[in-house]
Design an enzyme around this catalytic site. Structure first.
Site, PDB file in Angstrom:
ATOM      1  N   SER A 109       0.820  -1.206   0.000  1.00  0.00           N
ATOM      2  CA  SER A 109       0.000   0.000   0.000  1.00  0.00           C
ATOM      3  C   SER A 109       0.857   1.260   0.000  1.00  0.00           C
ATOM      4  CB  SER A 109      -0.908   0.011   1.234  1.00  0.00           C
ATOM      5  OG  SER A 109      -1.603   1.239   1.354  1.00  0.00           O
ATOM      6  N   TYR A 131      -2.175   5.530  -4.430  1.00  0.00           N
ATOM      7  CA  TYR A 131      -3.214   6.544  -4.339  1.00  0.00           C
ATOM      8  C   TYR A 131      -2.688   7.791  -5.040  1.00  0.00           C
ATOM      9  CZ  TYR A 131      -5.852   3.938  -0.802  1.00  0.00           C
ATOM     10  OH  TYR A 131      -6.594   2.999  -0.135  1.00  0.00           O
ATOM     11  N   THR A 157      -5.500   2.653  -7.161  1.00  0.00           N
ATOM     12  CA  THR A 157      -6.843   2.618  -6.574  1.00  0.00           C
ATOM     13  C   THR A 157      -7.613   3.838  -7.054  1.00  0.00           C
ATOM     14  OG1 THR A 157      -6.094   1.396  -4.637  1.00  0.00           O
ATOM     15  CG2 THR A 157      -8.138   2.629  -4.424  1.00  0.00           C
ATOM     16  N   LYS A 234      -7.757  -0.560  -9.726  1.00  0.00           N
ATOM     17  CA  LYS A 234      -8.548  -1.228  -8.698  1.00  0.00           C
ATOM     18  C   LYS A 234      -9.704  -0.328  -8.281  1.00  0.00           C
ATOM     19  CE  LYS A 234      -8.098  -3.120  -3.992  1.00  0.00           C
ATOM     20  NZ  LYS A 234      -8.915  -2.138  -3.257  1.00  0.00           N
ATOM     21  N   HIS A 258     -13.972  -1.656  -2.689  1.00  0.00           N
ATOM     22  CA  HIS A 258     -13.092  -1.295  -1.565  1.00  0.00           C
ATOM     23  C   HIS A 258     -13.542  -1.979  -0.277  1.00  0.00           C
ATOM     24  CE1 HIS A 258      -9.772   1.720  -1.115  1.00  0.00           C
ATOM     25  NE2 HIS A 258      -9.927   1.398   0.160  1.00  0.00           N
TER      26      HIS A 258
END
Length: 365
Positions: A109, A131, A157, A234, A258
């Protein structure tokens, strides 16, 4: 944690809930809004029934496959999840170690509490999740770090223009402890994640200050042009977006809401999957995320059009209970359940699973 203590992922979850403080359990388990999408993910998966094949002679099914071109022992990967040192001092290092031992990819992440360079040294097959961030040049810097660390894919994402309103965190005034940080970020807003404010989520405040809400297809096109790594989006649910993703040159999409933590009212991922898979018709790889809790769920996803799945909360449960051993137990259970389900469904390999027919059954509760 032994098999006798936790013979299923549901048992692992119960052990984790008993171990964790309530506010931390709520952070892991909770969804956004009234948590209708969170609940719908499981309900919709349970409505997918398969028609097993018989007399196929299957004795020892092989769940091995390739995910984004990399060999995987089974058709699943560990989903990107933030701040894993909240659950165990080793955090992402423990999870990556277990993923490496299980032979499945680990998605790092952006909000990892351990830097990607350290995670890569575990030997796990790593993908890096992005992100879209406000600080100028930070996205480009993270892409370069991921490439230099040997990550084998980028996962963007796309369903977090703002963080969903997660009421459990708001009620608990949830904030990070001082020793858990977003290891890839050194921005001035980072302290907000550690400052509890009554009636607010400190993590949501940090996200609002750090994430850029205006991500668009032009940004994806620029990212595609800037890296040779496989690119994954995603958070796709609408087939129209899947086709736009294809036009943007992505290599895969993850059908995901999510885990019910963003738009409360979004369709269950498994319900959206068949239309996305049909629209892309094998030209772009399709994976599923949100709600996977058993090996049979993986069969359901593959039979509905996915090439693999991402597993989220069960991994965190295992991490909370017993670090790398706990995550290893979770991944081992999934693989064992998957092999059992493949045998019972008459499927010798992943291709046979994807050829299974499905029916929808509405279950009374």
């Amino acid at each position: 944690m032994t098999r006798e203590q936790a013979p299923s992922l549901a048992d692992v979850a119960r052990l984790a809930q008993a171990r964790l403080p309530r506010d931390l359990w709520d952070y892991v388990a909770g969804g956004s809004g009234a948590e209708t999408t969170l609940a719908a993910n499981r309900a919709a998966l349970e409505e997918v029934s398969m028609l097993p094949r018989v007399l196929t002679g299957t004795r020892a099914p092989d769940p091995a496959t390739r995910l984004l071109g990399s060999a995987a022992a089974a058709p699943f990967a560990v989903a990107p999840m933030a701040y894993q040192r909240l659950l165990h001092p080793d955090g992402e290092l423990a999870t990556a170690e277990a993923a490496a031992a299980a032979g499945v990819p680990f998605v790092v992440s952006t909000l990892s509490s351990v830097p990607v360079e350290q995670i890569a040294r575990t030997g796990a097959t790593t993908w890096f999740q992005l992100y879209w961030l406000r600080p100028p040049g930070l996205v480009e810097s993270l892409v370069a770090r991921a490439e230099d660390a040997g990550c084998e894919a980028l996962v963007v994402t796309v369903d977090v223009p703002v963080m969903g309103r997660r009421l459990r965190d708001v009620r608990n005034s949830f904030a990070l402890p001082d020793d858990v940080v977003a290891a890839h970020l050194a921005d001035g807003a980072a302290s907000r994640a550690h400052e509890p404010v009554p009636g607010e989520s400190a993590i949501a405040a940090h996200t609002a200050a750090t994430f850029a809400p205006g991500l668009g297809w032009a940004d994806i096109a620029r990212l595609r042009a800037s890296t040779s790594l496989p690119l994954v989006l995603k958070g796709i649910l609408d087939p129209r977006d899947a086709l736009l993703a294809e036009e943007s040159g992505v290599d895969a999409v993850v059908v995901s809401n999510h885990g019910g933590r963003q738009f409360d009212g979004a369709a269950p991922s498994i319900a959206a999957l068949p239309a996305v898979a049909d629209a892309l018709a094998g030209r772009v790889a399709v994976y599923l995320d949100s709600g996977i809790r058993t090996g049979t769920d993986i069969l359901r996803a593959l039979a509905c059009g996915a090439e693999g799945v991402l597993v989220g909360r069960p991994v965190l449960h295992g991490l909370a209970v017993d670090g790398a051993r706990g995550v290893g137990h979770v991944l081992s259970l999934l693989a064992e359940e998957l092999r059992d389900a493949m045998t019972l469904a008459g499927c010798a390999d992943v291709a046979a699973v994807r050829a299974l027919s499905t029916v929808r059954t509405v279950r009374t509760r």
